[in-house]
Design a protein around this motif. Structure first.
Motif, PDB file in Angstrom:
ATOM      1  N   HIS A  72      61.066  77.258 -33.696  1.00 41.62           N
ATOM      2  CA  HIS A  72      61.142  78.664 -34.093  1.00 41.62           C
ATOM      3  C   HIS A  72      59.776  79.315 -34.309  1.00 41.62           C
ATOM      4  CE1 HIS A  72      65.411  78.180 -34.206  1.00 41.62           C
ATOM      5  NE2 HIS A  72      65.315  77.190 -35.075  1.00 41.62           N
ATOM      6  N   THR A  88      63.587  80.875 -43.603  1.00 43.26           N
ATOM      7  CA  THR A  88      64.195  80.916 -42.274  1.00 43.26           C
ATOM      8  C   THR A  88      65.545  80.231 -42.281  1.00 43.26           C
ATOM      9  OG1 THR A  88      61.984  80.870 -41.284  1.00 43.26           O
ATOM     10  CG2 THR A  88      63.832  80.338 -39.845  1.00 43.26           C
ATOM     11  N   MET A  92      69.537  81.689 -41.723  1.00 42.95           N
ATOM     12  CA  MET A  92      70.496  81.056 -40.827  1.00 42.95           C
ATOM     13  C   MET A  92      71.809  80.750 -41.543  1.00 42.95           C
ATOM     14  SD  MET A  92      68.228  78.375 -38.614  1.00 42.95           S
ATOM     15  CE  MET A  92      67.140  78.917 -37.302  1.00 42.95           C
ATOM     16  N   GLN A 123      69.693  89.643 -40.998  1.00 43.79           N
ATOM     17  CA  GLN A 123      69.167  89.628 -39.636  1.00 43.79           C
ATOM     18  C   GLN A 123      70.292  89.429 -38.625  1.00 43.79           C
ATOM     19  OE1 GLN A 123      65.273  89.802 -38.717  1.00 43.79           O
ATOM     20  NE2 GLN A 123      66.135  91.174 -40.282  1.00 43.79           N
ATOM     21  N   ARG A 141      65.964  89.916 -34.514  1.00 42.48           N
ATOM     22  CA  ARG A 141      64.623  89.771 -35.098  1.00 42.48           C
ATOM     23  C   ARG A 141      64.069  91.177 -35.297  1.00 42.48           C
ATOM     24  NH1 ARG A 141      59.378  89.238 -32.740  1.00 42.48           N
ATOM     25  NH2 ARG A 141      57.949  87.932 -33.965  1.00 42.48           N
ATOM     26  N   TRP A 192      64.417  83.647 -34.890  1.00 43.72           N
ATOM     27  CA  TRP A 192      63.977  83.287 -36.241  1.00 43.72           C
ATOM     28  C   TRP A 192      62.467  83.089 -36.313  1.00 43.72           C
ATOM     29  CZ3 TRP A 192      68.179  81.244 -33.658  1.00 43.72           C
ATOM     30  CH2 TRP A 192      69.434  81.679 -34.123  1.00 43.72           C
TER      31      TRP A 192
END
Length: 230
Positions: A72, A88, A92, A123, A141, A192
């Motif tokens: 990522h 991050t 997720m 996101q 993003r 990400w």
């Protein structure tokens, strides 16, 4: 400052240029040696990666964390379970929790017909047809600190399937502009990858193409929330 489609090309061209520079830096970072220090989010990161959860950095833990970071574009790619890596992963987890009901809280309006929703906090983006989920949710993003994607209710005003920035000499496929220089468009990188875009809503190529086929000039876009780290 110029306005209209040409100005839009300038803004989003900067996004794509930044993306290529970040990607190049990530490749260099992969060569970094493993950080043997136990990170502040060691347990959480171990659990996310399916590692034994003991809160202590091992060589295997480090390699697993490095693999995630490299995938990522998280730098330094050294296997340290720090704030950015866990942030991050947290995003997720929030995306996974959304499942097939991303608008369960009703924050994106569903009384205007077809609308593209963008939740900066998670996101995530999706397309609604009234109360019906038409597409998504999909990871996106959005803008980084200093070039945040602006919140509010907008409409798509310009579309360019093979958009090109003549200023930065980069492609922005399936571009759909809805707020000055801010657009949905595809990028060939992880959704990400920190720290984020120059304001545009970056999408995976397949998702950007789907949005292109679903949306039209004049369709509504609603952006809300706040991206972690901004």
């Amino acid at each position: 400052m110029r306005t209209g489609p040409r100005a839009a090309a300038v803004v989003c061209g900067a996004v794509a240029l930044t993306a290529s520079l970040v990607a190049g830096g990530a490749g260099t970072a992969r060569a970094a040696s493993c950080n043997v220090t136990t990170g502040p989010y060691q347990r959480q990161v171990e659990q996310f990666l399916g590692r034994p959860v003991d809160g202590r950095q091992s060589a295997a833990d480090c390699e697993a964390i490095k693999g995630f970071q490299a995938k990522h574009g998280i730098t330094p790619t050294a296997g340290y379970a720090g704030p950015l890596t866990w942030q991050t992963m947290s995003v997720m987890l929030a995306q996974r929790a959304a499942g097939t009901t991303p608008n369960k809280d009703g924050k994106c309006p569903t009384t205007v017909g077809r609308i593209a929703c963008v939740d900066l906090t998670r996101q995530l983006s999706w397309v609604q047809d009234g109360a019906t989920l038409a597409y998504g949710p999909v990871p996106v993003r959005t803008g980084k600190a200093g070039t945040e994607t602006r919140t509010g209710h907008r409409q798509i005003y310009y579309r360019s399937i093979d958009h090109w920035s003549t200023i930065y000499d980069v492609a922005m496929p399936y571009a759909q502009f809805f707020d000055g220089g801010i657009a949905f468009h595809s990028v060939d990188k992880s959704m990400w990858n920190p720290p984020g875009s120059g304001g545009c809503v970056n999408m995976r190529p397949a998702d950007a193409k789907a949005y292109w086929n679903l949306l039209r000039k004049g369709d509504d876009v609603y952006v809300y929330g706040r991206k972690p780290g901004t």
